[in-house]
Design a protein around this motif. Structure first.
Motif, PDB file in Angstrom:
ATOM      1  N   LEU A 246       0.803  -1.287  -0.012  1.00 56.51           N
ATOM      2  CA  LEU A 246       0.111   0.028   0.036  1.00 56.51           C
ATOM      3  C   LEU A 246       0.889   1.198   0.103  1.00 56.51           C
ATOM      4  CD1 LEU A 246      -2.807  -1.057   2.722  1.00 56.51           C
ATOM      5  CD2 LEU A 246      -2.995  -1.035   0.243  1.00 56.51           C
ATOM      6  N   THR A 247       0.287   2.403  -0.499  1.00 54.83           N
ATOM      7  CA  THR A 247       1.102   3.681  -0.640  1.00 54.83           C
ATOM      8  C   THR A 247       0.249   4.794  -0.265  1.00 54.83           C
ATOM      9  OG1 THR A 247       0.277   3.758  -2.909  1.00 54.83           O
ATOM     10  CG2 THR A 247       2.368   2.714  -2.587  1.00 54.83           C
ATOM     11  N   ASP A 248       0.555   6.077  -0.143  1.00 52.03           N
ATOM     12  CA  ASP A 248       0.012   7.133   0.328  1.00 52.03           C
ATOM     13  C   ASP A 248      -1.232   7.024  -0.517  1.00 52.03           C
ATOM     14  OD1 ASP A 248       2.204   7.450   1.759  1.00 52.03           O
ATOM     15  OD2 ASP A 248       2.534   9.667   0.891  1.00 52.03           O
ATOM     16  N   GLY A 269       4.928  -2.906   7.366  1.00 54.18           N
ATOM     17  CA  GLY A 269       5.635  -3.120   5.930  1.00 54.18           C
ATOM     18  C   GLY A 269       5.094  -2.638   4.794  1.00 54.18           C
ATOM     19  N   ASN A 270       4.289  -1.605   4.562  1.00 55.26           N
ATOM     20  CA  ASN A 270       3.875  -1.050   3.566  1.00 55.26           C
ATOM     21  C   ASN A 270       4.642   0.330   2.933  1.00 55.26           C
ATOM     22  OD1 ASN A 270       1.365  -2.271   2.872  1.00 55.26           O
ATOM     23  ND2 ASN A 270       0.926  -1.871   4.813  1.00 55.26           N
ATOM     24  N   GLY A 271       4.323   0.907   2.015  1.00 54.45           N
ATOM     25  CA  GLY A 271       5.187   1.838   1.411  1.00 54.45           C
ATOM     26  C   GLY A 271       4.640   3.366   1.330  1.00 54.45           C
ATOM     27  N   PHE A 272       4.041   3.621   2.481  1.00 54.83           N
ATOM     28  CA  PHE A 272       3.609   5.004   2.961  1.00 54.83           C
ATOM     29  C   PHE A 272       4.783   5.986   3.062  1.00 54.83           C
ATOM     30  CE2 PHE A 272       0.544   2.008   5.206  1.00 54.83           C
ATOM     31  CZ  PHE A 272      -0.377   2.210   4.038  1.00 54.83           C
ATOM     32  N   VAL A 273       4.532   7.251   2.869  1.00 47.01           N
ATOM     33  CA  VAL A 273       5.399   8.360   3.168  1.00 47.01           C
ATOM     34  C   VAL A 273       5.023   9.273   4.164  1.00 47.01           C
ATOM     35  CG1 VAL A 273       6.812  10.518   2.054  1.00 47.01           C
ATOM     36  CG2 VAL A 273       6.440   8.231   0.732  1.00 47.01           C
ATOM     37  N   TRP A 292       8.228  -1.309  10.215  1.00 41.61           N
ATOM     38  CA  TRP A 292       8.729  -1.671   8.832  1.00 41.61           C
ATOM     39  C   TRP A 292       8.264  -0.877   7.735  1.00 41.61           C
ATOM     40  CZ3 TRP A 292      13.116  -4.211   9.011  1.00 41.61           C
ATOM     41  CH2 TRP A 292      13.533  -5.234  10.170  1.00 41.61           C
ATOM     42  N   CYS A 293       7.792   0.411   7.963  1.00 40.99           N
ATOM     43  CA  CYS A 293       7.300   1.340   6.819  1.00 40.99           C
ATOM     44  C   CYS A 293       8.724   2.063   6.606  1.00 40.99           C
ATOM     45  CB  CYS A 293       6.011   2.005   7.403  1.00 40.99           C
ATOM     46  SG  CYS A 293       4.616   0.935   7.335  1.00 40.99           S
ATOM     47  N   LYS A 294       9.453   1.628   5.784  1.00 43.49           N
ATOM     48  CA  LYS A 294      10.912   2.238   5.756  1.00 43.49           C
ATOM     49  C   LYS A 294      10.626   3.626   5.196  1.00 43.49           C
ATOM     50  CE  LYS A 294      13.495  -2.163   6.189  1.00 43.49           C
ATOM     51  NZ  LYS A 294      14.452  -2.905   5.596  1.00 43.49           N
ATOM     52  N   LEU A 299       3.931  10.660  10.707  1.00 41.07           N
ATOM     53  CA  LEU A 299       2.496  10.539  10.984  1.00 41.07           C
ATOM     54  C   LEU A 299       1.755  11.614  11.657  1.00 41.07           C
ATOM     55  CD1 LEU A 299       3.335   7.229  13.141  1.00 41.07           C
ATOM     56  CD2 LEU A 299       2.092   7.446  11.434  1.00 41.07           C
ATOM     57  N   LEU A 300       0.652  12.024  10.823  1.00 41.87           N
ATOM     58  CA  LEU A 300       0.011  13.358  11.065  1.00 41.87           C
ATOM     59  C   LEU A 300      -1.528  13.193  11.572  1.00 41.87           C
ATOM     60  CD1 LEU A 300       1.050  14.973   7.643  1.00 41.87           C
ATOM     61  CD2 LEU A 300       2.249  15.217   9.938  1.00 41.87           C
TER      62      LEU A 300
END
Length: 538
Positions: A246-248, A269-273, A292-294, A299-300
């Motif tokens: 998952l992403t933003d 472990g997802n691809g959020f920014v 693990w969301c590298k 976090l807003l």
């Protein structure tokens, strides 16, 4: 005792037992005539089958008219048997499963589907399929009106869940993991009891190109987001979407999620920014895991209800945003390298001490070089125990105990600290005499902070003015390979970092961990002492 009761009347006749679990008993039954009456058996559960015996057991089970529970684990499959025994296209014989079956658990079975076509099983409440490597399709669910739990683990060939799955009305738990080729799970819109959804390591489910497998126009308005379609249950309490790529954009498109009863959200472990929770309607959210969301930087707008944030190995993380509105936040766990900055620890601790957690517990672990101002002096090298004398009338002047722990090296385990309050005539500490005023420079950059409020122990014997000592101790097993630096202080009730006392509802203090993972546990309570265990990290 239960095993003895089941076997005592007919120890050598397993076909007359109500429950069969011994390998030798199951093998004996498998060698019997397939037409033999086996109406006594209600449950069968066994591991260590060869491929041939597991298939035979399922065929024999078809004659067990009262069978309600089956759990088969085919642990060992010889290469010879794999050569001479072809892949079974259907696990179950035509007459299986019996109508009264309530629970079906299969592991390591070598077949690509359970049964063919429609089966009416009105009492079946749980299906668990573990490591069925050849499983290609699930059964038709129309004949399973009371199915409550459906679990599938490690079926790499499974591509879709049968469309009838979305029609189930009694579903409570859906748990699907490590099904890397799974592309379609029908929208779960009919169940009014659904509490838990787990989709882990199912990276293709939320691929936009897969949505065209689904005619959404007949289910939701055209502008409904592509993730929210699956999770429309107002009863949902736990949602796990870990390692699903998952992403933003996926979260942004989920604006308008309305999950009024969701307590736990796992996005590991997802691809959020940037995760902005103002876009999601999660008014009851208590626990968030983004470990693990590298690529995660921020976090807003965390929900004001949040109590626990787990963010291990988020190597790009710079900010938790403004948490001043998070009055119930009491646990933050961050391990591994981050970019949070030197003041993050102070900001977190001070904010949490101003919230409602000051009346209960606080547990923080962070990585980095930041050392809180409160812990920058009088560090001690702690070997076994550390005893601290309590001042006169301490229970009226102090609100709780604040502790800081700094390991010098990485531990294979993580320190579990026992806090004991009581009366001692002689107070001796088994620790190094040296104290430290300098900034700590160690090879390991993790620091643990714990706070136990005295008001959280109102129901115990803790608030006893005769107590004169607090003793802190650690299991010796954690001391191998290095030392700990430790600091404990009493927090005054007139601490400027604490807001005026406001009565709080303890039911709002959420500690939803399993017993073996609970962060603070009262292990012993008596008139002479109280013993508390602090697990520094989950």
């Amino acid at each position: 005792m239960a095993h003895y009761i089941v076997r005592r009347e007919h120890p050598k006749n397993p076909e007359k037992h109500s429950r069969v679990w011994k390998v030798e008993d199951v093998l004996k039954i498998c060698s019997m005539d397939a037409m033999m009456n086996l109406d006594k058996i209600e449950a069968i559960g066994v591991s260590c089958f060869w491929s041939v015996e597991s298939q035979r057991a399922l065929q024999i089970a078809a004659n067990m008219k009262k069978l309600r529970w089956i759990d088969l684990n085919q642990k060992y499959v010889s290469k010879k048997l794999l050569v001479v025994t072809p892949l079974s296209l259907v696990i179950m014989p035509e007459s299986f499963p019996p109508r009264d079956l309530c629970c079906l658990t299969l592991k390591n079975i070598n077949a690509n589907q359970l049964w063919d076509g429609y089966k009416f099983l009105p009492y079946l409440r749980m299906i668990k399929l573990d490591s069925l490597d050849k499983l290609m399709e699930t059964p038709d669910f129309e004949g399973l009106p009371n199915l409550e739990t459906f679990m599938v683990y490690g079926s790499s060939l499974l591509k879709q869940i049968h469309p009838s799955f979305g029609h189930l009305q009694k579903l409570v738990c859906v748990d699907i993991r490590n099904c890397g080729n799974l592309k379609m799970v029908p929208p779960i819109t009919q169940s009014t009891k659904l509490e838990t959804i787990v989709l882990s390591w199912c990276t293709l489910i939320f691929n936009l190109s897969n949505i065209q497998q689904i005619n959404l126009e007949n289910i939701v308005p055209r502008n409904m987001n592509h993730i929210g379609v699956w999770f429309s249950s107002g009863c949902l309490r736990k949602l796990v979407l870990s390692n699903c790529s998952l992403t933003d954009g996926d979260i942004n498109s989920a604006a308008g999620w309305e999950l009024p009863n969701l307590l736990e959200l796992d996005l590991e472990g997802n691809g959020f920014v940037r995760l902005d929770f103002s876009l999601l309607l999660l008014p009851q959210l208590k626990r968030l895991n983004v470990s693990w969301c590298k690529q995660l930087v921020e976090l807003l707008e965390l929900p004001s209800s949040i109590a626990v944030v787990i963010a291990g190995w988020c190597s790009s993380l710079k900010s938790f945003g403004n948490i001043s509105n998070c009055k119930w936040l009491w646990q933050v766990s961050v391990w591994g390298y981050t970019k949070l900055g030197a003041l993050c620890g102070d900001i977190l601790l001070n904010s949490m001490l101003q919230g409602n957690a000051r009346d209960y517990f606080i547990s923080i672990n962070l990585s980095g070089d930041d050392i809180w101002r409160r812990a920058s002096v009088l560090w001690v090298v702690w070997m076994k125990t550390y005893n601290m004398l309590l001042p006169h009338d301490w229970c009226n002047h102090f609100s709780g105990i604040l502790m800081f722990v700094k390991p010098e090296v990485t531990f294979e385990g993580f320190p579990d600290i026992t806090i004991k309050m009581g009366v001692q005539d002689v107070c001796q500490s088994e620790l190094d005499d040296q104290e430290y005023n300098e900034t700590l420079e160690t090879h390991y950059d993790q620091i643990f902070v714990g706070y136990v409020s005295f008001s959280s122990l109102r129901h115990t014997g803790c608030l006893n003015s005769t107590y004169n000592t607090i003793s802190f101790s650690l299991d010796n097993e954690y001391l191998y390979g290095g030392e700990l630096r430790f600091r404990a202080v009493l927090v005054p009730k007139d601490d400027p970092m604490q807001t005026p006392k406001v009565p709080t509802d303890s039911s709002e203090f959420w500690d939803g961990e399993f017993d073996y993972r609970k962060t603070f546990t009262i292990q012993h309570d008596s008139n002479s002492s109280i013993k508390i265990l602090w697990k520094c990290r989950l």
